[in-house]
Scaffold this motif. Structure first.
Motif, PDB file in Angstrom:
ATOM      1  N   GLY A 213       0.799  -1.219   0.000  1.00  0.00           N
ATOM      2  CA  GLY A 213       0.000   0.000   0.000  1.00  0.00           C
ATOM      3  C   GLY A 213       0.829   1.264   0.000  1.00  0.00           C
ATOM      4  N   LEU A 214       2.146   1.151   0.069  1.00  0.00           N
ATOM      5  CA  LEU A 214       3.020   2.321   0.027  1.00  0.00           C
ATOM      6  C   LEU A 214       2.907   3.009  -1.331  1.00  0.00           C
ATOM      7  N   LEU A 215       2.802   4.349  -1.324  1.00  0.00           N
ATOM      8  CA  LEU A 215       2.645   5.123  -2.559  1.00  0.00           C
ATOM      9  C   LEU A 215       3.944   5.846  -2.873  1.00  0.00           C
ATOM     10  N   PRO A 216       4.705   5.384  -3.874  1.00  0.00           N
ATOM     11  CA  PRO A 216       5.962   6.048  -4.212  1.00  0.00           C
ATOM     12  C   PRO A 216       5.750   7.202  -5.191  1.00  0.00           C
ATOM     13  N   VAL A 217       6.446   8.296  -4.959  1.00  0.00           N
ATOM     14  CA  VAL A 217       6.414   9.469  -5.836  1.00  0.00           C
ATOM     15  C   VAL A 217       7.854   9.956  -6.002  1.00  0.00           C
ATOM     16  N   VAL A 218       8.227  10.295  -7.236  1.00  0.00           N
ATOM     17  CA  VAL A 218       9.596  10.715  -7.536  1.00  0.00           C
ATOM     18  C   VAL A 218       9.651  12.234  -7.662  1.00  0.00           C
ATOM     19  N   LEU A 219      10.570  12.860  -6.936  1.00  0.00           N
ATOM     20  CA  LEU A 219      10.895  14.275  -7.125  1.00  0.00           C
ATOM     21  C   LEU A 219      12.172  14.340  -7.948  1.00  0.00           C
ATOM     22  N   LEU A 220      12.115  14.965  -9.124  1.00  0.00           N
ATOM     23  CA  LEU A 220      13.278  14.965 -10.010  1.00  0.00           C
ATOM     24  C   LEU A 220      13.435  16.324 -10.687  1.00  0.00           C
ATOM     25  N   PRO A 221      14.030  17.283 -10.003  1.00  0.00           N
ATOM     26  CA  PRO A 221      14.324  18.567 -10.638  1.00  0.00           C
ATOM     27  C   PRO A 221      15.547  18.441 -11.551  1.00  0.00           C
ATOM     28  N   GLY A 222      15.881  19.541 -12.240  1.00  0.00           N
ATOM     29  CA  GLY A 222      17.023  19.528 -13.142  1.00  0.00           C
ATOM     30  C   GLY A 222      18.339  19.428 -12.394  1.00  0.00           C
ATOM     31  N   LEU A 223      19.396  19.048 -13.144  1.00  0.00           N
ATOM     32  CA  LEU A 223      20.709  18.863 -12.530  1.00  0.00           C
ATOM     33  C   LEU A 223      21.242  20.158 -11.936  1.00  0.00           C
ATOM     34  N   ASP A 224      21.018  21.284 -12.609  1.00  0.00           N
ATOM     35  CA  ASP A 224      21.524  22.551 -12.082  1.00  0.00           C
ATOM     36  C   ASP A 224      20.891  22.878 -10.730  1.00  0.00           C
ATOM     37  N   ILE A 225      19.638  22.499 -10.547  1.00  0.00           N
ATOM     38  CA  ILE A 225      18.953  22.779  -9.281  1.00  0.00           C
ATOM     39  C   ILE A 225      19.549  21.940  -8.151  1.00  0.00           C
ATOM     40  N   VAL A 226      19.764  20.658  -8.401  1.00  0.00           N
ATOM     41  CA  VAL A 226      20.291  19.813  -7.326  1.00  0.00           C
ATOM     42  C   VAL A 226      21.741  20.181  -7.003  1.00  0.00           C
ATOM     43  N   LEU A 227      22.498  20.622  -8.001  1.00  0.00           N
ATOM     44  CA  LEU A 227      23.870  21.066  -7.730  1.00  0.00           C
ATOM     45  C   LEU A 227      23.863  22.312  -6.853  1.00  0.00           C
ATOM     46  N   GLU A 228      22.935  23.222  -7.144  1.00  0.00           N
ATOM     47  CA  GLU A 228      22.843  24.449  -6.350  1.00  0.00           C
ATOM     48  C   GLU A 228      22.447  24.146  -4.913  1.00  0.00           C
ATOM     49  N   ARG A 229      21.490  23.261  -4.732  1.00  0.00           N
ATOM     50  CA  ARG A 229      21.042  22.919  -3.384  1.00  0.00           C
ATOM     51  C   ARG A 229      22.113  22.136  -2.626  1.00  0.00           C
ATOM     52  N   ASN A 230      22.832  21.269  -3.322  1.00  0.00           N
ATOM     53  CA  ASN A 230      23.885  20.505  -2.662  1.00  0.00           C
ATOM     54  C   ASN A 230      24.997  21.415  -2.163  1.00  0.00           C
ATOM     55  N   ALA A 231      25.263  22.506  -2.887  1.00  0.00           N
ATOM     56  CA  ALA A 231      26.335  23.422  -2.490  1.00  0.00           C
ATOM     57  C   ALA A 231      26.012  24.120  -1.179  1.00  0.00           C
ATOM     58  N   GLU A 232      24.743  24.186  -0.793  1.00  0.00           N
ATOM     59  CA  GLU A 232      24.341  24.845   0.448  1.00  0.00           C
ATOM     60  C   GLU A 232      24.433  23.917   1.649  1.00  0.00           C
ATOM     61  N   ARG A 233      24.798  22.664   1.448  1.00  0.00           N
ATOM     62  CA  ARG A 233      24.841  21.702   2.537  1.00  0.00           C
ATOM     63  C   ARG A 233      26.224  21.651   3.160  1.00  0.00           C
ATOM     64  N   SER A 234      26.276  20.990   4.323  1.00  0.00           N
ATOM     65  CA  SER A 234      27.549  20.841   5.022  1.00  0.00           C
ATOM     66  C   SER A 234      27.607  19.457   5.650  1.00  0.00           C
ATOM     67  N   GLY A 235      28.777  19.084   6.130  1.00  0.00           N
ATOM     68  CA  GLY A 235      28.942  17.804   6.785  1.00  0.00           C
ATOM     69  C   GLY A 235      28.817  16.653   5.808  1.00  0.00           C
ATOM     70  N   ASN A 236      28.411  15.478   6.335  1.00  0.00           N
ATOM     71  CA  ASN A 236      28.331  14.311   5.457  1.00  0.00           C
ATOM     72  C   ASN A 236      27.103  14.339   4.551  1.00  0.00           C
ATOM     73  N   ARG A 237      26.247  15.378   4.673  1.00  0.00           N
ATOM     74  CA  ARG A 237      25.108  15.526   3.762  1.00  0.00           C
ATOM     75  C   ARG A 237      25.532  16.173   2.435  1.00  0.00           C
TER      76      ARG A 237
END
Length: 290
Positions: A213-237
């Protein structure tokens, strides 16, 4: 996740059937009608014995209930305190209205948000859980995985049997928590970076641990968006740009899988959560095959 960041009214009466068949006015309005057969004349009752009260005349309901009811005859078409319905054929029932579309905001369910690192899974999951009308829990695989302090297997140091084992353990723990929440009427949203090319340890594992009964949904923005968001992270994240690009490329395999995909490149968190509700309503009405 396989990397550091990224579940009647009865049918209408037919002609010749139902309570309307055989209805006649005499059945609902008893009384004399022209042409009705008359029975033999009534035989007068014998006189009462001395000292006994006279019996009530034939057809009467019996002695009056008391002085308080002597001048208050019952209203017509009533039996006691229940008013009888008017006589006449029973009307054909109208067709039932179409069922209302499912409302995911008020339904207890389990959702799995899938996406690469930087897709916004955790942020969307928290916002969606915060704004539901029913109790909802957010279960993040990364948070559970990081419960291990000493001996934590950091995938940035390389993928090996130890990191694989800790991911499997975290997934089982999340699945147990989800089932426990659902058994107590609390919805849950989980997030994980599940790869389409590893169904046994990814989506298949979630299906085993939480249920079909689990409902899977995929969030898939563009590569430039995930690169930008990843740059704002710190540590092992925070991952290297090369690792983020590699994960994002593997996530493209979800296209054509049959799972619902949301491109939230130009969407804020509230807008993405609203679209998630729309997607879930369709998934509830027609569950995806996975």
């Amino acid at each position: 996740m396989q990397h550091a960041v990224g579940s009647p009214l009865p049918p209408p009466h037919q002609p010749g059937h139902g309570p309307a068949v055989g209805w006649s006015p005499a059945a609902h309005h008893p009384g004399q009608h022209p042409g009705a057969q008359q029975g033999p004349a009534p035989v007068p009752a014998p006189p009462p014995a001395p000292g006994r009260p006279a019996p009530p005349p034939p057809g009467s309901a019996g002695p009056p209930a008391g002085p308080q009811h002597a001048s208050m005859p019952p209203p017509p078409d009533t039996t006691g305190h229940v008013r009888l319905p008017p006589g006449g054929p029973v009307a054909m029932p109208s067709a039932p209205r179409a069922a209302a579309p499912p409302d995911p905001a008020g339904t207890t369910l389990a959702v799995l948000l899938i996406g690469p690192a930087g897709a916004g899974k955790t942020s969307v999951a928290k916002y969606w859980a915060d704004h539901r009308r029913v109790p909802t829990a957010h279960i993040s695989l990364d948070d559970v995985r990081e419960w291990v302090r000493s001996g934590f297997a950091d995938p940035q140091s390389g993928w090996n049997d130890n990191s694989e084992a800790q991911y499997r353990l975290a997934r089982r723990t999340c699945g147990f928590a989800a089932r426990n929440f659902l058994a107590n009427g609390i919805s849950c949203v989980l997030d994980d970076a599940v790869f389409p090319d590893r169904p046994v340890v990814g989506l298949g594992g979630w299906k085993r641990h939480v249920g079909p009964g689990l409902l899977p949904v995929v969030l898939l923005p563009g590569l430039d968006i995930v690169l930008e968001r990843n740059a704002e992270r710190s540590g092992n994240r925070r991952l290297s740009d090369e690792e983020v690009a590699r994960i994002h490329g593997r996530m493209a395999g979800w296209y054509g899988s049959g799972l619902p995909i949301i491109d939230n490149s130009q969407l804020g968190i509230p807008e993405t959560a609203r679209i998630l509700d729309d997607v879930l309503a369709r998934s509830i009405a027609s569950p995806p095959q996975w």
